[in-house]
Design a protein around this motif. Structure first.
Motif, PDB file in Angstrom:
ATOM      1  N   ALA A  26       0.850  -1.094   0.023  1.00  0.00           N
ATOM      2  CA  ALA A  26       0.029  -0.008   0.100  1.00  0.00           C
ATOM      3  C   ALA A  26       0.934   1.419   0.038  1.00  0.00           C
ATOM      4  O   ALA A  26       0.507   2.137  -0.681  1.00  0.00           O
ATOM      5  CB  ALA A  26      -0.839  -0.098   1.374  1.00  0.00           C
ATOM      6  N   GLN A  30       0.778   3.941  -3.140  1.00  0.00           N
ATOM      7  CA  GLN A  30       0.284   5.325  -2.785  1.00  0.00           C
ATOM      8  C   GLN A  30       1.172   6.293  -3.222  1.00  0.00           C
ATOM      9  O   GLN A  30       0.765   7.418  -3.469  1.00  0.00           O
ATOM     10  CB  GLN A  30       0.061   5.331  -1.187  1.00  0.00           C
ATOM     11  CG  GLN A  30      -1.161   4.686  -0.952  1.00  0.00           C
ATOM     12  CD  GLN A  30      -1.077   4.633   0.623  1.00  0.00           C
ATOM     13  OE1 GLN A  30      -0.588   5.066   1.386  1.00  0.00           O
ATOM     14  NE2 GLN A  30      -2.212   3.724   1.079  1.00  0.00           N
ATOM     15  N   LEU A  39      -6.312   3.150  -6.328  1.00  0.00           N
ATOM     16  CA  LEU A  39      -6.240   2.333  -5.455  1.00  0.00           C
ATOM     17  C   LEU A  39      -7.800   2.339  -4.450  1.00  0.00           C
ATOM     18  O   LEU A  39      -8.135   1.610  -4.337  1.00  0.00           O
ATOM     19  CB  LEU A  39      -5.141   2.700  -4.422  1.00  0.00           C
ATOM     20  CG  LEU A  39      -3.897   2.598  -4.924  1.00  0.00           C
ATOM     21  CD1 LEU A  39      -2.943   3.068  -3.889  1.00  0.00           C
ATOM     22  CD2 LEU A  39      -3.521   1.287  -5.455  1.00  0.00           C
ATOM     23  N   GLU A  40      -8.320   3.570  -4.648  1.00  0.00           N
ATOM     24  CA  GLU A  40      -9.600   3.619  -4.044  1.00  0.00           C
ATOM     25  C   GLU A  40     -10.535   2.799  -4.592  1.00  0.00           C
ATOM     26  O   GLU A  40     -11.584   2.384  -3.711  1.00  0.00           O
ATOM     27  CB  GLU A  40     -10.063   5.143  -3.961  1.00  0.00           C
ATOM     28  CG  GLU A  40     -11.336   5.318  -3.279  1.00  0.00           C
ATOM     29  CD  GLU A  40     -10.915   5.488  -1.650  1.00  0.00           C
ATOM     30  OE1 GLU A  40     -11.736   4.623  -0.985  1.00  0.00           O
ATOM     31  OE2 GLU A  40      -9.950   5.848  -1.204  1.00  0.00           O
ATOM     32  N   SER A  41     -10.572   2.549  -5.767  1.00  0.00           N
ATOM     33  CA  SER A  41     -11.582   1.819  -6.573  1.00  0.00           C
ATOM     34  C   SER A  41     -11.221   0.270  -7.102  1.00  0.00           C
ATOM     35  O   SER A  41     -11.863  -0.428  -7.580  1.00  0.00           O
ATOM     36  CB  SER A  41     -12.186   2.506  -7.581  1.00  0.00           C
ATOM     37  OG  SER A  41     -10.990   2.610  -8.626  1.00  0.00           O
ATOM     38  N   CYS A  42     -10.044  -0.200  -6.389  1.00  0.00           N
ATOM     39  CA  CYS A  42      -9.493  -1.434  -6.682  1.00  0.00           C
ATOM     40  C   CYS A  42      -9.682  -2.319  -5.724  1.00  0.00           C
ATOM     41  O   CYS A  42      -9.349  -1.998  -4.599  1.00  0.00           O
ATOM     42  CB  CYS A  42      -7.861  -1.365  -7.021  1.00  0.00           C
ATOM     43  SG  CYS A  42      -7.615  -0.758  -8.828  1.00  0.00           S
ATOM     44  N   ALA A  43     -10.077  -3.545  -6.188  1.00  0.00           N
ATOM     45  CA  ALA A  43     -10.079  -4.885  -5.241  1.00  0.00           C
ATOM     46  C   ALA A  43      -8.784  -5.418  -5.428  1.00  0.00           C
ATOM     47  O   ALA A  43      -7.984  -5.166  -6.445  1.00  0.00           O
ATOM     48  CB  ALA A  43     -11.280  -5.699  -5.703  1.00  0.00           C
ATOM     49  N   PRO A  69     -12.695  -1.124 -11.284  1.00  0.00           N
ATOM     50  CA  PRO A  69     -13.988  -1.711 -11.610  1.00  0.00           C
ATOM     51  C   PRO A  69     -14.517  -2.141 -12.615  1.00  0.00           C
ATOM     52  O   PRO A  69     -14.017  -1.706 -13.738  1.00  0.00           O
ATOM     53  CB  PRO A  69     -14.611  -0.264 -11.386  1.00  0.00           C
ATOM     54  CG  PRO A  69     -13.796   0.862 -10.546  1.00  0.00           C
ATOM     55  CD  PRO A  69     -12.429   0.239 -10.818  1.00  0.00           C
TER      56      PRO A  69
ATOM     57  N   ALA B 137     -17.025  -0.996  -8.593  1.00  0.00           N
ATOM     58  CA  ALA B 137     -15.981  -1.299  -8.003  1.00  0.00           C
ATOM     59  C   ALA B 137     -16.254  -2.367  -7.247  1.00  0.00           C
ATOM     60  O   ALA B 137     -17.728  -2.649  -6.736  1.00  0.00           O
ATOM     61  CB  ALA B 137     -15.731  -0.241  -6.969  1.00  0.00           C
ATOM     62  N   ILE B 138     -15.549  -3.529  -7.415  1.00  0.00           N
ATOM     63  CA  ILE B 138     -15.863  -4.716  -6.459  1.00  0.00           C
ATOM     64  C   ILE B 138     -16.040  -4.510  -5.142  1.00  0.00           C
ATOM     65  O   ILE B 138     -15.127  -3.897  -4.549  1.00  0.00           O
ATOM     66  CB  ILE B 138     -14.808  -5.810  -6.949  1.00  0.00           C
ATOM     67  CG1 ILE B 138     -14.719  -6.178  -8.524  1.00  0.00           C
ATOM     68  CG2 ILE B 138     -14.972  -7.102  -5.938  1.00  0.00           C
ATOM     69  CD1 ILE B 138     -13.512  -6.888  -8.920  1.00  0.00           C
ATOM     70  N   ALA B 139     -16.788  -5.362  -4.440  1.00  0.00           N
ATOM     71  CA  ALA B 139     -16.983  -5.088  -3.098  1.00  0.00           C
ATOM     72  C   ALA B 139     -15.735  -5.625  -2.289  1.00  0.00           C
ATOM     73  O   ALA B 139     -15.047  -6.122  -2.771  1.00  0.00           O
ATOM     74  CB  ALA B 139     -18.095  -6.508  -2.261  1.00  0.00           C
ATOM     75  N   GLY B 140     -15.323  -4.571  -1.442  1.00  0.00           N
ATOM     76  CA  GLY B 140     -14.021  -4.781  -0.589  1.00  0.00           C
ATOM     77  C   GLY B 140     -12.986  -3.685  -1.173  1.00  0.00           C
ATOM     78  O   GLY B 140     -11.849  -3.743  -0.728  1.00  0.00           O
ATOM     79  N   SER B 141     -13.112  -3.073  -2.430  1.00  0.00           N
ATOM     80  CA  SER B 141     -12.394  -2.332  -2.905  1.00  0.00           C
ATOM     81  C   SER B 141     -11.812  -1.124  -2.099  1.00  0.00           C
ATOM     82  O   SER B 141     -12.287  -0.608  -1.307  1.00  0.00           O
ATOM     83  CB  SER B 141     -12.667  -1.671  -4.345  1.00  0.00           C
ATOM     84  OG  SER B 141     -12.690  -2.703  -5.155  1.00  0.00           O
ATOM     85  N   GLY B 142     -10.579  -0.769  -2.459  1.00  0.00           N
ATOM     86  CA  GLY B 142     -10.125   0.475  -1.442  1.00  0.00           C
ATOM     87  C   GLY B 142      -8.882  -0.039  -0.471  1.00  0.00           C
ATOM     88  O   GLY B 142      -8.705   0.745   0.293  1.00  0.00           O
ATOM     89  N   LEU B 143      -8.691  -1.256  -0.505  1.00  0.00           N
ATOM     90  CA  LEU B 143      -8.060  -1.829   0.630  1.00  0.00           C
ATOM     91  C   LEU B 143      -6.441  -1.239   0.613  1.00  0.00           C
ATOM     92  O   LEU B 143      -5.997  -1.061   1.519  1.00  0.00           O
ATOM     93  CB  LEU B 143      -7.782  -3.287   0.260  1.00  0.00           C
ATOM     94  CG  LEU B 143      -7.328  -4.186   1.386  1.00  0.00           C
ATOM     95  CD1 LEU B 143      -8.456  -4.127   2.654  1.00  0.00           C
ATOM     96  CD2 LEU B 143      -7.327  -5.700   0.948  1.00  0.00           C
ATOM     97  N   LEU B 144      -5.990  -0.844  -0.522  1.00  0.00           N
ATOM     98  CA  LEU B 144      -4.692  -0.192  -0.602  1.00  0.00           C
ATOM     99  C   LEU B 144      -4.547   1.376  -0.572  1.00  0.00           C
ATOM    100  O   LEU B 144      -3.634   1.939  -0.628  1.00  0.00           O
ATOM    101  CB  LEU B 144      -3.899  -0.838  -1.767  1.00  0.00           C
ATOM    102  CG  LEU B 144      -3.781  -2.286  -1.817  1.00  0.00           C
ATOM    103  CD1 LEU B 144      -2.950  -2.898  -3.071  1.00  0.00           C
ATOM    104  CD2 LEU B 144      -2.973  -2.950  -1.028  1.00  0.00           C
ATOM    105  N   ALA B 145      -5.694   1.787  -0.473  1.00  0.00           N
ATOM    106  CA  ALA B 145      -5.791   3.554  -0.673  1.00  0.00           C
ATOM    107  C   ALA B 145      -5.306   3.940   0.625  1.00  0.00           C
ATOM    108  O   ALA B 145      -5.533   3.494   1.729  1.00  0.00           O
ATOM    109  CB  ALA B 145      -7.260   3.726  -1.123  1.00  0.00           C
TER     110      ALA B 145
END
Lengths: 73, 145
Positions: A26, A30, A39-43, A69, B137-145
């Motif tokens: 992360a 970042q 990053l905000e929208s990525c699984a 997404p 966005a797939i559920a759980g996205s944003g983990l690395l933000a």
């Protein structure tokens, strides 16, 4: 080494990183201007299984994928 | 069964194959959904990226849900370019009785749209443009933000 793949529309070559957990990843991503806005929208998947926590240990040879997404159909 | 094809789907052939595969399986209902590329916003077609390893496990988890209801799902999707009035997606549910299939096809197609690892692009003026505004966005996205 840990391989990091950027899927779909993220225009970025895969990375090979010497990291031991997702918190380290992360921090690296970042500060990477090519990918930070995604990053905000990525699984995140580890070895093709989606993960929901940063508290996941990584071992040599693991593969991480970032999934932006989606829209099938 | 999950099938991926380069380019557009041969809809009549796929629907016929699926019908014939299950003709003797004692399912009372076969409910397909066919997704076709429409002309809108000046596009020439759509294009798709598919990440197969996760799509396969995603589909397998939905097949297990279907099995618990006595049903079976089949799905076909395109990779690459699909032009106007061609089809890129077919999903179908087979079940002993119609109600299960009618409800499951709705649930499955909606979940597919919001969580299957497939990325859509508009083909327009010779460019391939990510359909960001229509993506989820797939559920759980944003983990690395």
């Amino acid at each position: 080494m840990i391989r990091v793949d950027f899927l779909g529309p993220i225009q970025k070559e895969a990375l090979e990183l010497d990291i031991t957990n997702l918190n380290e990843l992360a921090i690296i991503l970042q500060s990477d201007t090519e990918v930070s806005n995604w990053l905000e929208s990525c699984a995140v998947a580890l070895n093709d299984t989606l993960v929901t926590s940063l508290e996941v240990p990584l071992k040599d040879g693991d593969k991480i994928s970032l999934l932006p997404p989606v829209c099938g159909g | 069964m999950l099938s991926l094809y380069d380019g557009s789907l041969d809809v009549p052939t796929i629907l016929k194959e699926w019908y014939e595969e299950e003709a003797r399986s004692n399912y009372g209902a076969y409910i397909p959904f066919v997704g076709t590329v429409r002309s809108e916003d000046g596009i020439d077609g759509l294009s798709f990226d598919v990440y197969e390893p996760i799509l396969e496990s995603w589909f397998s988890s939905w097949q297990k849900k279907a099995e618990k209801k006595g049903a079976k799902i089949k799905m076909a999707h395109s990779k690459g370019d699909v032009l106007l009035h061609e089809s890129s997606y077919i999903a179908a549910v087979f079940s002993p009785k119609r109600r299960v299939a009618l409800e499951f096809i709705d649930e499955f197609v909606e979940a597919f749209k919001s969580s299957a690892p497939i990325w859509k692009y508009d083909l327009k003026d010779g460019k391939r443009i990510y359909a960001k505004d229509r993506s989820t966005a797939i559920a759980g996205s944003g983990l690395l933000a």
